[in-house]
Design an enzyme around this catalytic site. Structure first.
Site, mmCIF file in Angstrom:
data_model
loop_
_atom_site.group_PDB
_atom_site.id
_atom_site.type_symbol
_atom_site.label_atom_id
_atom_site.label_comp_id
_atom_site.label_asym_id
_atom_site.label_seq_id
_atom_site.Cartn_x
_atom_site.Cartn_y
_atom_site.Cartn_z
ATOM 1 N N HIS A 7 -12.804 16.019 13.370
ATOM 2 C CA HIS A 7 -13.701 16.923 14.099
ATOM 3 C C HIS A 7 -13.505 18.365 13.692
ATOM 4 O O HIS A 7 -12.486 18.736 13.126
ATOM 5 C CB HIS A 7 -13.554 16.772 15.619
ATOM 6 C CG HIS A 7 -12.195 17.113 16.167
ATOM 7 N ND1 HIS A 7 -11.188 16.181 16.333
ATOM 8 C CD2 HIS A 7 -11.686 18.286 16.600
ATOM 9 C CE1 HIS A 7 -10.122 16.769 16.838
ATOM 10 N NE2 HIS A 7 -10.390 18.050 17.004
ATOM 11 N N HIS A 79 -10.598 25.196 15.124
ATOM 12 C CA HIS A 79 -9.754 24.420 14.224
ATOM 13 C C HIS A 79 -10.531 23.270 13.596
ATOM 14 O O HIS A 79 -11.607 22.912 14.054
ATOM 15 C CB HIS A 79 -8.494 23.889 14.926
ATOM 16 C CG HIS A 79 -8.733 22.903 16.036
ATOM 17 N ND1 HIS A 79 -8.873 23.277 17.356
ATOM 18 C CD2 HIS A 79 -8.850 21.546 16.036
ATOM 19 C CE1 HIS A 79 -9.054 22.206 18.102
ATOM 20 N NE2 HIS A 79 -9.060 21.130 17.336
ATOM 21 N N GLU A 130 -5.442 20.758 12.749
ATOM 22 C CA GLU A 130 -4.894 19.696 13.585
ATOM 23 C C GLU A 130 -4.818 18.437 12.732
ATOM 24 O O GLU A 130 -5.765 18.123 12.002
ATOM 25 C CB GLU A 130 -5.833 19.474 14.788
ATOM 26 C CG GLU A 130 -5.382 18.363 15.731
ATOM 27 C CD GLU A 130 -6.342 18.195 16.920
ATOM 28 O OE1 GLU A 130 -7.500 18.650 16.841
ATOM 29 O OE2 GLU A 130 -5.923 17.588 17.912
HETATM 30 CO CO CO Z 1 -8.994 19.137 18.048
#
Ligand code: CO
Length: 134
Positions: A7, A79, A130
């Site tokens: 994502h 992020h 991440e």
């Molecule tokens: Co995230």
């Protein structure tokens, strides 16, 4: 080592407006808002065929995205999340290469109930990364 893009997370100053923009203007499939008190955010998930977009809005007083929105009042990309097969192996390799893992270096359970780690944005060209164990 990294696999799919899982994502892209975008911090937004108005979650309802941002959700409506993605749904009505971009024609995206959007979820209901979901409070994640452990992470200090309310999230709307947007499902794309090949990845997700997460709209992040601060929840509570010490939200990790509060400062970000203060610096970026109109919102911004917060992020990127890449999938890895083995998060401990990924962490150890990154540390051996000199990359900084945020926090205590131990994976936490993330927004999708899978172990995640975050990497220092200064080590990756200004982008907070991440890693999520797929
Ligand atoms: Co995230």
């Amino acid at each position: 080592m990294i696999g799919n893009l899982n994502h892209v997370a975008i911090a937004v100053p108005d979650l309802e407006a941002a959700t409506a923009r993605y749904r009505d203007v971009l024609g995206a499939k959007v979820s209901e808002p979901l409070d994640q008190p452990d992470h200090g955010v309310t999230v709307v998930f947007i499902e794309l065929p090949n990845a997700k977009i997460e709209l992040l809005y601060p929840l509570g007083d010490n939200s990790p995205i509060g400062n970000f929105l203060e610096r970026n009042p109109g919102g911004g990309v917060h992020h990127l999340c890449y999938e890895v097969e083995d998060i401990i192996a990924a962490r150890d390799r990154l540390k051996a290469e000199g990359a900084r893992v945020l926090g205590d270096g131990e994976p936490k359970i993330g927004a999708h109930d899978k172990p995640v780690l975050f990497l220092h944005p200064k080590d990756f060209y200004g982008t907070l990364i991440e890693l999520e164990q797929a």
